[in-house]
Design an enzyme around this catalytic site. Structure first.
Site, PDB file in Angstrom:
ATOM      1  N   THR A   3       1.048  -0.806  -0.251  1.00 53.37           N
ATOM      2  CA  THR A   3      -0.151  -0.067   0.282  1.00 53.37           C
ATOM      3  C   THR A   3       0.888   1.018  -0.106  1.00 53.37           C
ATOM      4  O   THR A   3       0.958   1.864   0.887  1.00 53.37           O
ATOM      5  CB  THR A   3      -1.128  -0.149   1.117  1.00 53.37           C
ATOM      6  N   GLU A  90       1.626  -1.734  10.607  1.00 51.08           N
ATOM      7  CA  GLU A  90       1.252  -1.569  11.594  1.00 51.08           C
ATOM      8  C   GLU A  90       1.202  -1.765  12.659  1.00 51.08           C
ATOM      9  O   GLU A  90       1.565  -3.213  12.677  1.00 51.08           O
ATOM     10  CB  GLU A  90       0.565  -1.393  11.011  1.00 51.08           C
ATOM     11  N   ASN A 212      -5.761  -2.705  12.233  1.00 48.57           N
ATOM     12  CA  ASN A 212      -6.683  -3.659  10.965  1.00 48.57           C
ATOM     13  C   ASN A 212      -8.495  -4.381  11.293  1.00 48.57           C
ATOM     14  O   ASN A 212      -8.833  -4.520  10.416  1.00 48.57           O
ATOM     15  CB  ASN A 212      -5.636  -4.947  10.772  1.00 48.57           C
TER      16      ASN A 212
END
Lengths: 217, 217
Positions: A3, A90, A212
Site C-alpha cells: 500500500t 502497522e 486492522n
C-alpha cells in the site's frame, strides 16, 4: 509493495528508456522486496520523473559509468524508502532484513526470503524476541524451493543458531537480547549456489490487530 | 494442514490401493483446504488404517457403489475434523468458510480461495465483524488468477455486498451483525466457468499474537 504511493523526482538528464530500465531493476530489489502482511493494494504505485534540469551530459543508454552512477543513486534512495515502509508497518516494533543465499538462482533465493518474511509465525517470534530457528527453517522448507538441510545455516542478529540440520550451541538469552534491537537480521544459507536475495519486513504485534480489526469500511 | 496429526481408523474391508485413492482425494478437499496462518508444520501427518473387521464384501477398486459409500463416509469425517482444526486456530473467534466459483478450473478456484483465506487483512476484518469487500476482492485480485471484475460477485453471510466491480447497496450494520456469528461464510464468484473450491480458515485476533509471540523455544 505494501500500500504505497511513491513519487521520485530527479533533475538528471536521462532518456525515458534508460530511466525505465533503471527504475524497473531498482524496484525489483527494493519496493518489490518488502512485505508487511503479504497483502497488496490496488493503489500500489511507483513513479519516477526526470526533468533534465541538471544539465549533465545526457544518459541515453542503460550502460556506461554515468548510467551506473545514476543507477546506484536511485537504488540508495529507493532502498531507504523501502526499508522505511517496512518499518512503518502497522504495529511494527522491529524491522527485519531477511538475506537468503546459496540457492541455484536469485529467483529461488527471493522465493525463500519472501516466504520467511511473510510467515506469521516468524513475525510473531521476532515480536517476542524469540530466536525460533524452527519457524524460520520451516518457512524456508515450505517455500517450494528444494534444498538439502545438511547444507543449510541460519544466523540471527549475527549469531549462528542453526547449521547442517540442527541447532548450534548458542546461548538463547544472548540472541534474545540482540533481538531487542529495533533493526534485526536473518541470514539463511540454503547451500553453495550463486543465488541471493534480500527482503525487508516487520514483526507482527498486537498493534497490527488493533489497527486492522478495529478499522471499519 | 496446520500442524496436525490425524489418525483415522475404519473397520471396512478395503484394498490398500482403493483406500489410498480415497484418502488422497478426500485430503485434497479437507486437510489440504484449511489454513490458520499459512504456515505449515514438519509434523503434518494424515494416516488412515482399515482393519477389515467389518466383514463387508471387500472394496477392491476405487469405483462402484460400495467405494462411493465409503468415500462419502470418509469425506464427512475428514471434513468435520478439518473444520475443527480451523476453528481451533490460535485465538480464533470466527470460523470462516470461503467458497470460490466461476473460474475456468478447480485449481484456479482453490488458488483464489487460499489467497482470501490466508490474507491477514481479510482475517482481521472478520475479527472486527467488518464486511470489508475491498480486502476480499483485493486478495482475489493478487491470487495470480485472471478474472474480469465486471463478472464477479461477493456474498458475506448471505448478503451480496459486491457485484460487477462495485459494492451493492447493502446495509453495513446488518452484515456486521451477521458477522458476529461464530461460523461465517464468504462466497466469491469470479465469472461463469465450472471451477469451484472451498477453504476453511479462522480470523486473526489478539489471541494469535499472545500465543505465538509469548511462546519461547
Amino acid at each position: 509493495m505494501a500500500t504505497m504511493l511513491s513519487y521520485i523526482v530527479t533533475d538528471a538528464a536521462i532518456s525515458p528508456k534508460a530511466l525505465q530500465v533503471a527504475f524497473s531493476a531498482v524496484t525489483d530489489e527494493t519496493f518489490n522486496a518488502i512485505t508487511v502482511d503479504g497483502d497488496t493494494s490496488t493503489n500500489d504505485t511507483g513513479i519516477l520523473m526526470a526533468s533534465g534540469a541538471a544539465g549533465n551530459r545526457p544518459i541515453n543508454k542503460p550502460s556506461g559509468p554515468d548510467y551506473r552512477a545514476f543507477y546506484h543513486a536511485l537504488l540508495s534512495v529507493c532502498d531507504r524508502l523501502a526499508l522505511q515502509i517496512a518499518a512503518d508497518g502497522e504495529g511494527a516494533t522491529h524491522t527485519v532484513t531477511v538475506y537468503v543465499g546459496g540457492t541455484a538462482t536469485d529467483a529461488e533465493a527471493k522465493r525463500i526470503a519472501r516466504t520467511i518474511a511473510d510467515s506469521p509465525l516468524v513475525k510473531t517470534a521476532i515480536a517476542g524476541c524469540d530466536p525460533n530457528w524452527g519457524r524460520i527453517v520451516a518457512a524456508a522448507g515450505r517455500s517450494g524451493v528444494t534444498f538439502d538441510p545438511s547444507e543449510t545455516s541460519l544466523t540471527v542478529c549475527g549469531f549462528e543458531i542453526f547449521r547442517a540440520g540442527t541447532p548450534t550451541r548458542y546461548v538463547a538469552a544472548e540472541v534474545a537480547q540482540a533481538l531487542k534491537q529495533r533493526e534485526v537480521s536473518i541470514v539463511f544459507l540454503a547451500g553453495s549456489g550463486p543465488g541471493k536475495a534480500r527482503f525487508y519486513t516487520c514483526d507482527l504485534t498486537h498493534g497490527y490487530i488493533t489497527i486492522n480489526a478495529d478499522y471499519h469500511t
